[in-house]
Design an enzyme around this catalytic site. Structure first.
Site, PDB file in Angstrom:
ATOM      1  N   ARG A 148       1.584  -3.601  -6.281  1.00  0.00           N
ATOM      2  CA  ARG A 148       2.218  -2.457  -5.634  1.00  0.00           C
ATOM      3  C   ARG A 148       1.746  -1.191  -6.303  1.00  0.00           C
ATOM      4  NH1 ARG A 148       8.114  -1.243  -3.300  1.00  0.00           N
ATOM      5  NH2 ARG A 148       7.564   0.779  -2.404  1.00  0.00           N
ATOM      6  N   THR A 149       1.289  -0.258  -5.509  1.00  0.00           N
ATOM      7  CA  THR A 149       0.804   1.012  -6.046  1.00  0.00           C
ATOM      8  C   THR A 149       1.915   2.063  -6.008  1.00  0.00           C
ATOM      9  OG1 THR A 149       0.000   1.560  -3.835  1.00  0.00           O
ATOM     10  CG2 THR A 149      -1.596   0.633  -5.377  1.00  0.00           C
ATOM     11  N   MET A 161       0.836  -1.201   0.000  1.00  0.00           N
ATOM     12  CA  MET A 161       0.000   0.000   0.000  1.00  0.00           C
ATOM     13  C   MET A 161       0.874   1.256   0.000  1.00  0.00           C
ATOM     14  SD  MET A 161      -2.865  -1.298   2.743  1.00  0.00           S
ATOM     15  CE  MET A 161      -1.781  -1.393   4.145  1.00  0.00           C
ATOM     16  N   ASP A 162       1.454   1.547  -1.140  1.00  0.00           N
ATOM     17  CA  ASP A 162       2.431   2.626  -1.220  1.00  0.00           C
ATOM     18  C   ASP A 162       1.814   3.903  -1.782  1.00  0.00           C
ATOM     19  OD1 ASP A 162       5.765   2.826  -2.748  1.00  0.00           O
ATOM     20  OD2 ASP A 162       4.883   3.813  -1.004  1.00  0.00           O
ATOM     21  N   GLY A 163       2.279   5.046  -1.289  1.00  0.00           N
ATOM     22  CA  GLY A 163       1.864   6.317  -1.879  1.00  0.00           C
ATOM     23  C   GLY A 163       0.963   7.159  -0.997  1.00  0.00           C
TER      24      GLY A 163
END
Lengths: 326, 262
Positions: free
Chosen positions: B210-211, B37-39
């Site tokens: 992956r975001t 949960m990137d960003g």
């Protein structure tokens, strides 16, 4: 919703999706931006690159061997030109492992003045002394003598040495490049050929070595519980007999891809080594277009890895931002 | 009038989402999907919000995506909530994240909430002794509250790193071998049995998402994802991730399954 209706709508969605992919793939094929040249000013360059030769086929024939050798030879040349110091080569089927001897010969031919030293960790290295004659006398073991695990990595070290320098034994020769040498200074290169066994299997081998060594270390009491830290495991897995973690990995499909859009998979590459690796792959492989007109069922076609793939990967790597948790 | 229009829009969009999920469920559905949960922070900055709010939005996105996965029939979801490396962030941010965890873990596990609704068992996976005591207590409480759930699994990876996971698994395997008198050599299956997701009965990972456009896995589930897993990188920030982003990912999976069947 009635199940046949749902299936019909799903089929429709897939058809639309396939069309969208074909169109996007064609646009990439025709209009993709030209990457920067191989030797260019990039904000950062990977020291260690891995190339994963991937195939969607379950079984790959041996007919590729010559083409693989030729292509790898080219890839080594491009990497060295670009200033990459270490190259790891992998394929799931073990083609590269089987060809490591031939590869050595090829690379030796390519770099004329180079000496190639190799190490193979196929054998176990029991360093214990021979048993003494008297059965009652205790075996004295120095605590440092340990069994090293088989990591299944073949390493070739390429050093450029001036022709007149004599080799002192079989060790690698230190490189000293004088200013009078040719303009392009090619750094020494290390090439690791790894296989499926270099991954999870090698980690299991490390575990087995730890089990065997626990006994041999006579300074430990029986009651002491075995512990292992990340750093300890790292030093075993990434030792001289192993290989270090690559900065950048290129995944290249060497058999024709059956769909216009590719999805990334890692084909059993060592999980330990990919923690911080940047991945590059062609989402819309141009091989789909190159082979869509000809016999698409011709699975024996080798799709070579090209210089432009490396250039695109280096561009992506240079643009990547590493925050390292922060 | 605007209020009514927007309510109708929301209703229609919810119905459309439901319909789409039902249609997708007519085809093969992955058993285990993992999310990095990137960003959250970049999302917050782009919205001129505080970073802590970005993480809050990220948590809401997790609930949203988790529910979508449940409706789709995905039985196991794993999410990278906090990496061991993330302890290097500013004390304020780490503190905010820990506080968020403390509040939300127990809230999620309450009767009537998402985990209860879908029968989801919550597992917190990672080097838990690195977490502050208050969070460890919340972890234990939330896990206890959902232990009886057996329809689905949510693995929240907190204070997690794959290298730590693999090291613990090797350590546990070696100990087991020593205790049992080392009858036979250890294999990768022995190590696998001690891997954190295996220990909580999770099936193999089918898809890793992956975001935020980063093309790395940042030490997340590497042991679990290096073989038969599709790794999908998507450019949107995690709080923006929705059904429209999940759709091609599911379609790609279905094509893989159909292609393998021949």
């Amino acid at each position: 919703m009635i199940s046949w209706l749902a299936s019909a709508v799903l089929y429709l969605i897939h058809t639309v999706y396939a069309l969208v992919n074909v169109v996007t793939s064609w646009r990439q094929y025709r209009f993709a931006r030209e990457p920067y040249p191989l030797v260019a000013e990039r904000s950062k360059l990977p020291r260690h690159v891995a190339i994963l030769l991937a195939s969607t086929l379950e079984h790959v024939s041996d007919s590729f061997e010559q083409e693989v050798l030729q292509n790898v030879e080219q890839a080594v040349g491009w990497c060295r030109q670009a200033g990459i110091q270490r190259l790891t080569l992998y394929d799931r089927q073990g083609i590269l492992s089987r060809l490591s001897f031939d590869l050595r010969a090829r690379i030796l031919r390519v770099a004329e003045d180079a000496t190639v030293t190799t190490s193979e960790s196929e054998l176990e290295y029991p360093l214990t002394p021979p048993l003494s004659d008297s059965p009652s006398s205790p075996r004295s073991l120095s605590p440092k003598q340990e069994i090293l695990p088989k990591l299944h990595v073949a390493t070739l070290k390429l050093d450029i040495s001036p022709a007149k320098r004599k080799n002192s034994g079989r060790g690698t020769v230190k490189r000293r490049v004088s200013r009078k040498d040719s303009d392009s200074v090619i750094p020494p290169t290390t090439i690791d050929i790894v296989s499926y066994e270099s991954g999870k299997t090698a980690i299991a081998e490390v575990a087995n070595a730890l089990v065997r060594n626990y006994d041999r270390n006579s300074s430990r009491t029986k009651l002491e519980e075995f512990t292992l830290s990340v750093n300890e495991l790292q030093s075993l897995v990434e030792s001289e007999k192993g290989f270090p973690a690559p900065d950048l990995m290129l995944i290249h499909y060497f058999t024709p891809y059956t769909l216009p859009k590719a999805v990334l998979e890692l084909f059993g590459f060592s999980p330990w080594h990919i923690s911080l690796t940047e991945f590059y792959y062609s989402i819309y492989p141009s091989s789909w277009w190159a082979h869509s007109s000809s016999e698409r069922k011709d699975t024996d076609t080798y799709i070579p890895f090209q210089e432009i793939d490396l250039r695109r990967a280096l561009d992506q790597y240079a643009g990547a931002e590493m925050r390292l948790g922060k | 009038m605007n209020h009514i229009t927007s309510r109708i829009q929301d209703f229609a969009s919810a119905k459309a989402q439901s319909a789409l999920l039902t249609v997708l469920a007519a085809g093969p559905i992955p058993k285990h999907v993992a999310f990095i949960m990137d960003g959250n922070r970049r999302y917050a900055r782009s919205q001129h919000k505080q970073v802590a709010q970005g993480h809050g939005d990220g948590f809401e996105a997790l609930k949203r995506i988790l529910e979508m996965c449940m409706k789709l029939g995905v039985r196991c979801v794993s999410a990278y909530a906090f990496a061991i490396e993330n302890f290097k962030r500013s004390p304020e941010e780490v503190g905010a994240l820990m506080k968020l965890a403390e509040e939300k873990l127990v809230e999620m596990a309450q009767h009537g909430e998402l985990l209860d609704q879908y029968g989801i068992r919550l597992n917190i996976i990672g080097k838990k002794d690195l977490l502050p005591p208050a969070v460890q207590a919340a972890v234990k409480k939330a896990e206890d509250m959902t232990r009886h759930n057996n329809k689905a699994i949510l693995n929240l990876c907190m204070s997690y790193a794959s290298r730590d996971d693999i090291t613990s698994a090797v350590e546990a395997s070696v100990r087991a071998s020593l205790h049992s008198g080392r009858e036979r050599a250890l294999t990768q299956d022995d190590i696998d049995a001690h891997i954190m997701t295996s220990v909580v009965d999770s099936p193999p990972v089918d898809i890793l998402v992956r975001t935020s456009g980063v093309k790395r896995v940042s030490d997340f589930l590497t042991w679990q994802c290096c073989e038969d897993t599709q790794i999908q990188f998507t450019d949107c920030y995690w709080p923006d991730f929705g059904l429209w982003d999940l759709l091609p990912i599911i379609l790609d999976y279905q094509q893989k399954v159909w292609r393998q069947k021949g």
